[in-house]
Design a protein around this motif. Structure first.
Motif, PDB file in Angstrom:
ATOM      1  N   MET A  13     -80.255  23.275 -23.431  1.00 10.39           N
ATOM      2  CA  MET A  13     -81.410  23.398 -24.317  1.00 10.39           C
ATOM      3  C   MET A  13     -82.611  23.738 -23.444  1.00 10.39           C
ATOM      4  O   MET A  13     -82.606  23.496 -22.235  1.00 10.39           O
ATOM      5  CB  MET A  13     -81.636  22.115 -25.105  1.00 10.39           C
ATOM      6  N   PHE A  14     -83.611  24.332 -24.044  1.00  9.35           N
ATOM      7  CA  PHE A  14     -84.759  24.840 -23.280  1.00  9.35           C
ATOM      8  C   PHE A  14     -86.071  24.329 -23.868  1.00  9.35           C
ATOM      9  O   PHE A  14     -86.845  25.098 -24.429  1.00  9.35           O
ATOM     10  CB  PHE A  14     -84.742  26.363 -23.266  1.00  9.35           C
ATOM     11  N   PRO A  15     -86.367  23.025 -23.706  1.00  8.95           N
ATOM     12  CA  PRO A  15     -87.653  22.528 -24.218  1.00  8.95           C
ATOM     13  C   PRO A  15     -88.798  23.015 -23.330  1.00  8.95           C
ATOM     14  O   PRO A  15     -88.842  22.729 -22.139  1.00  8.95           O
ATOM     15  CB  PRO A  15     -87.506  21.014 -24.161  1.00  8.95           C
ATOM     16  N   GLY A  16     -89.706  23.774 -23.900  1.00  8.30           N
ATOM     17  CA  GLY A  16     -90.826  24.309 -23.143  1.00  8.30           C
ATOM     18  C   GLY A  16     -90.414  25.310 -22.072  1.00  8.30           C
ATOM     19  O   GLY A  16     -91.109  25.492 -21.085  1.00  8.30           O
ATOM     20  N   GLY A  17     -89.258  25.939 -22.238  1.00  9.94           N
ATOM     21  CA  GLY A  17     -88.775  26.910 -21.265  1.00  9.94           C
ATOM     22  C   GLY A  17     -88.055  26.293 -20.079  1.00  9.94           C
ATOM     23  O   GLY A  17     -87.595  27.007 -19.197  1.00  9.94           O
ATOM     24  N   LEU A  18     -87.945  24.965 -20.043  1.00 10.33           N
ATOM     25  CA  LEU A  18     -87.262  24.272 -18.950  1.00 10.33           C
ATOM     26  C   LEU A  18     -85.783  24.121 -19.294  1.00 10.33           C
ATOM     27  O   LEU A  18     -85.447  23.484 -20.292  1.00 10.33           O
ATOM     28  CB  LEU A  18     -87.888  22.901 -18.721  1.00 10.33           C
ATOM     29  N   PRO A  19     -84.876  24.694 -18.495  1.00 10.29           N
ATOM     30  CA  PRO A  19     -83.451  24.576 -18.823  1.00 10.29           C
ATOM     31  C   PRO A  19     -82.906  23.186 -18.493  1.00 10.29           C
ATOM     32  O   PRO A  19     -82.882  22.776 -17.341  1.00 10.29           O
ATOM     33  CB  PRO A  19     -82.790  25.650 -17.961  1.00 10.29           C
ATOM     34  N   LEU A  20     -82.512  22.456 -19.511  1.00 10.86           N
ATOM     35  CA  LEU A  20     -81.884  21.144 -19.346  1.00 10.86           C
ATOM     36  C   LEU A  20     -80.498  21.213 -19.965  1.00 10.86           C
ATOM     37  O   LEU A  20     -80.319  21.759 -21.041  1.00 10.86           O
ATOM     38  CB  LEU A  20     -82.699  20.052 -20.034  1.00 10.86           C
ATOM     39  N   GLY A  21     -79.514  20.630 -19.265  1.00 12.82           N
ATOM     40  CA  GLY A  21     -78.165  20.705 -19.793  1.00 12.82           C
ATOM     41  C   GLY A  21     -77.322  19.505 -19.429  1.00 12.82           C
ATOM     42  O   GLY A  21     -77.723  18.632 -18.660  1.00 12.82           O
TER      43      GLY A  21
END
Length: 94
Positions: free
Chosen positions: A57-65
C-alpha cells in the motif's frame, strides 16, 4: 547488529544497564516478532494469494508492505533470542 551491540553493552555496563535501555522482556520481544512474521504471511492468505505473498500500500506515496512486517518480525525475534541467551549466560533473572 542490534543484538551484538546489546552484547557489547552488556559486557561494558552489565546486564542491568542493558535492561534499563530496553525494558521489554526478551520473551515478549520473541512473541511479538513471531506474531509479526506470522501475520505478514497470513495477510497474503487473507487477500486470496499465496502465504507470504507481498502486499503493498502507498499511504502518502510511501511504499509499505507485508515484507517490511516480516522483516520487523525477524528483527524482534533475533533480538529477543539474543537478549534471552545473554541473560541466561550472565545469570541475571528475568
Amino acid at each position: 547488529m542490534a543484538a551484538s551491540n546489546l552484547m557489547l553493552l552488556s559486557l561494558t555496563f552489565g546486564s542491568r544497564g542493558v535492561r534499563r535501555l530496553l525494558p521489554v522482556s526478551p520473551a515478549r520481544l520473541i512473541g511479538c516478532g513471531l506474531a509479526c512474521a506470522t501475520g505478514a504471511g497470513l495477510l497474503g492468505l487473507l487477500a486470496g494469494e499465496a502465504f507470504l505473498d507481498g502486499l503493498w500500500m502507498f499511504p502518502g506515496g510511501l511504499p509499505l508492505g507485508s515484507p517490511l512486517l516480516f522483516d520487523l518480525g525477524v528483527f524482534l525475534t533475533v533480538l529477543g533470542s539474543a537478549m534471552h541467551m545473554q541473560e541466561k549466560l550472565t545469570g541475571v533473572p528475568d
